[in-house]
Design a protein around this motif. Structure first.
Motif, PDB file in Angstrom:
ATOM      1  N   VAL A  48      -1.857  28.600-119.681  1.00 21.06           N
ATOM      2  CA  VAL A  48      -1.896  28.114-118.299  1.00 21.06           C
ATOM      3  C   VAL A  48      -1.432  29.245-117.394  1.00 21.06           C
ATOM      4  CG1 VAL A  48      -0.880  26.427-116.713  1.00 21.06           C
ATOM      5  CG2 VAL A  48      -1.434  25.749-119.051  1.00 21.06           C
ATOM      6  N   GLU A  49      -2.067  29.357-116.232  1.00 26.00           N
ATOM      7  CA  GLU A  49      -1.687  30.383-115.257  1.00 26.00           C
ATOM      8  C   GLU A  49      -1.395  29.749-113.903  1.00 26.00           C
ATOM      9  OE1 GLU A  49      -3.756  34.523-115.609  1.00 26.00           O
ATOM     10  OE2 GLU A  49      -5.264  32.941-115.821  1.00 26.00           O
ATOM     11  N   HIS A  50      -0.381  30.287-113.259  1.00 26.16           N
ATOM     12  CA  HIS A  50      -0.042  29.884-111.895  1.00 26.16           C
ATOM     13  C   HIS A  50       0.314  31.147-111.115  1.00 26.16           C
ATOM     14  CE1 HIS A  50       2.627  28.514-108.623  1.00 26.16           C
ATOM     15  NE2 HIS A  50       1.727  27.556-108.531  1.00 26.16           N
ATOM     16  N   ALA A  51      -0.012  31.167-109.841  1.00 22.62           N
ATOM     17  CA  ALA A  51       0.194  32.358-109.008  1.00 22.62           C
ATOM     18  C   ALA A  51       1.647  32.826-108.997  1.00 22.62           C
ATOM     19  CB  ALA A  51      -0.283  32.084-107.583  1.00 22.62           C
ATOM     20  N   THR A  52       2.598  31.894-109.010  1.00 24.84           N
ATOM     21  CA  THR A  52       4.017  32.251-108.969  1.00 24.84           C
ATOM     22  C   THR A  52       4.642  32.339-110.352  1.00 24.84           C
ATOM     23  OG1 THR A  52       4.243  31.154-106.823  1.00 24.84           O
ATOM     24  CG2 THR A  52       6.275  31.570-108.048  1.00 24.84           C
ATOM     25  N   LEU A  53       4.322  31.393-111.224  1.00 22.38           N
ATOM     26  CA  LEU A  53       4.966  31.314-112.538  1.00 22.38           C
ATOM     27  C   LEU A  53       4.366  32.268-113.566  1.00 22.38           C
ATOM     28  CD1 LEU A  53       5.374  27.448-112.918  1.00 22.38           C
ATOM     29  CD2 LEU A  53       7.065  29.111-112.121  1.00 22.38           C
ATOM     30  N   GLY A  54       3.170  32.744-113.312  1.00 21.05           N
ATOM     31  CA  GLY A  54       2.522  33.617-114.279  1.00 21.05           C
ATOM     32  C   GLY A  54       1.803  32.820-115.356  1.00 21.05           C
ATOM     33  N   ARG A  55       1.667  33.419-116.532  1.00 14.45           N
ATOM     34  CA  ARG A  55       0.931  32.806-117.647  1.00 14.45           C
ATOM     35  C   ARG A  55       1.919  32.319-118.707  1.00 14.45           C
ATOM     36  NH1 ARG A  55      -4.786  34.440-119.689  1.00 14.45           N
ATOM     37  NH2 ARG A  55      -4.903  33.299-121.640  1.00 14.45           N
ATOM     38  N   PHE A  56       1.690  31.118-119.202  1.00 14.71           N
ATOM     39  CA  PHE A  56       2.548  30.535-120.231  1.00 14.71           C
ATOM     40  C   PHE A  56       1.735  29.515-121.021  1.00 14.71           C
ATOM     41  CE2 PHE A  56       3.059  28.424-116.190  1.00 14.71           C
ATOM     42  CZ  PHE A  56       2.944  27.080-116.483  1.00 14.71           C
ATOM     43  N   ASP A  57       2.207  29.170-122.210  1.00 17.99           N
ATOM     44  CA  ASP A  57       1.554  28.156-123.042  1.00 17.99           C
ATOM     45  C   ASP A  57       2.164  26.798-122.748  1.00 17.99           C
ATOM     46  OD1 ASP A  57      -0.087  30.004-124.267  1.00 17.99           O
ATOM     47  OD2 ASP A  57       1.281  30.329-125.937  1.00 17.99           O
ATOM     48  N   LEU A  58       1.310  25.769-122.686  1.00 17.63           N
ATOM     49  CA  LEU A  58       1.760  24.429-122.343  1.00 17.63           C
ATOM     50  C   LEU A  58       0.978  23.400-123.141  1.00 17.63           C
ATOM     51  CD1 LEU A  58       3.742  23.082-120.358  1.00 17.63           C
ATOM     52  CD2 LEU A  58       1.868  22.952-118.716  1.00 17.63           C
ATOM     53  N   PHE A  59       1.693  22.456-123.752  1.00 16.55           N
ATOM     54  CA  PHE A  59       1.060  21.373-124.498  1.00 16.55           C
ATOM     55  C   PHE A  59       0.709  20.257-123.516  1.00 16.55           C
ATOM     56  CE2 PHE A  59       1.060  17.567-127.214  1.00 16.55           C
ATOM     57  CZ  PHE A  59       0.188  17.981-128.203  1.00 16.55           C
ATOM     58  N   LEU A  60      -0.586  20.003-123.348  1.00 19.00           N
ATOM     59  CA  LEU A  60      -1.065  18.981-122.407  1.00 19.00           C
ATOM     60  C   LEU A  60      -1.603  17.775-123.159  1.00 19.00           C
ATOM     61  CD1 LEU A  60      -3.018  21.124-119.781  1.00 19.00           C
ATOM     62  CD2 LEU A  60      -0.765  20.068-119.537  1.00 19.00           C
ATOM     63  N   VAL A  61      -1.284  16.603-122.635  1.00 21.34           N
ATOM     64  CA  VAL A  61      -1.752  15.336-123.197  1.00 21.34           C
ATOM     65  C   VAL A  61      -2.594  14.633-122.134  1.00 21.34           C
ATOM     66  CG1 VAL A  61      -1.043  13.088-124.101  1.00 21.34           C
ATOM     67  CG2 VAL A  61       0.311  15.135-124.625  1.00 21.34           C
ATOM     68  N   PRO A  62      -3.850  14.323-122.447  1.00 19.02           N
ATOM     69  CA  PRO A  62      -4.652  13.565-121.479  1.00 19.02           C
ATOM     70  C   PRO A  62      -4.147  12.120-121.411  1.00 19.02           C
ATOM     71  CG  PRO A  62      -5.885  13.882-123.495  1.00 19.02           C
ATOM     72  CD  PRO A  62      -4.598  14.637-123.657  1.00 19.02           C
ATOM     73  N   LEU A  63      -3.968  11.619-120.199  1.00 22.33           N
ATOM     74  CA  LEU A  63      -3.515  10.235-120.001  1.00 22.33           C
ATOM     75  C   LEU A  63      -4.675   9.314-119.684  1.00 22.33           C
ATOM     76  CD1 LEU A  63      -0.309  10.864-117.865  1.00 22.33           C
ATOM     77  CD2 LEU A  63      -0.490  10.547-120.341  1.00 22.33           C
ATOM     78  N   GLY A  64      -5.834   9.887-119.540  1.00 20.16           N
ATOM     79  CA  GLY A  64      -7.008   9.094-119.202  1.00 20.16           C
ATOM     80  C   GLY A  64      -7.320   9.186-117.731  1.00 20.16           C
ATOM     81  N   PRO A  65      -8.551   8.849-117.399  1.00 17.47           N
ATOM     82  CA  PRO A  65      -8.958   8.931-115.991  1.00 17.47           C
ATOM     83  C   PRO A  65      -8.525   7.697-115.210  1.00 17.47           C
ATOM     84  CG  PRO A  65     -10.815   8.282-117.339  1.00 17.47           C
ATOM     85  CD  PRO A  65      -9.665   8.542-118.283  1.00 17.47           C
ATOM     86  N   ASP A  66      -8.466   7.861-113.897  1.00 16.06           N
ATOM     87  CA  ASP A  66      -8.327   6.739-112.986  1.00 16.06           C
ATOM     88  C   ASP A  66      -9.295   6.998-111.834  1.00 16.06           C
ATOM     89  OD1 ASP A  66      -7.071   8.586-111.326  1.00 16.06           O
ATOM     90  OD2 ASP A  66      -5.101   7.683-111.480  1.00 16.06           O
TER      91      ASP A  66
END
Length: 97
Positions: A68-86
């Motif tokens: 994952v990349e963010h302009a301020t935080l830089g690049r890092f690994d993140l475990f994402l869980v889909p919660l489903g659409p709404d």
């Protein structure tokens, strides 16, 4: 890097765009929707919290670790869980303990 993140780290970034890199080389843009403490006792000196993202209806990203990349935080690994659409699109969560 992840060990230094707190709910406050992300609270000021709500509304910001994060770039999520898929295995297929595609980059998916998710918007940070919330950063909230989960109400448990601090573990390892940090209060547990979760962050919630919103993304487009498709494709739904599978549960796994992403770069994952963010302009301020830089690049890092993140475990994402889909919660489903709404009604507003796909939702994803990452939990920090």
């Amino acid at each position: 890097m992840l060990e230094s993140f707190t709910a406050e780290t992300f609270a000021v970034l709500v509304g910001d765009e994060f770039r999520v890199h898929g295995d297929d080389g595609r980059v998916h843009e998710l918007r940070l929707a919330a950063a909230v403490p989960v109400g448990l006792a601090p573990a390892n000196g940090r209060e547990p919290f979760s962050i919630l993202f919103r993304g487009p209806d498709a494709p739904i990203l599978p549960q796994r670790t992403y770069a994952v990349e963010h302009a301020t935080l830089g690049r890092f690994d993140l475990f994402l869980v889909p919660l489903g659409p709404d009604d507003a699109g796909a939702r994803y969560e990452a939990v920090f303990s």
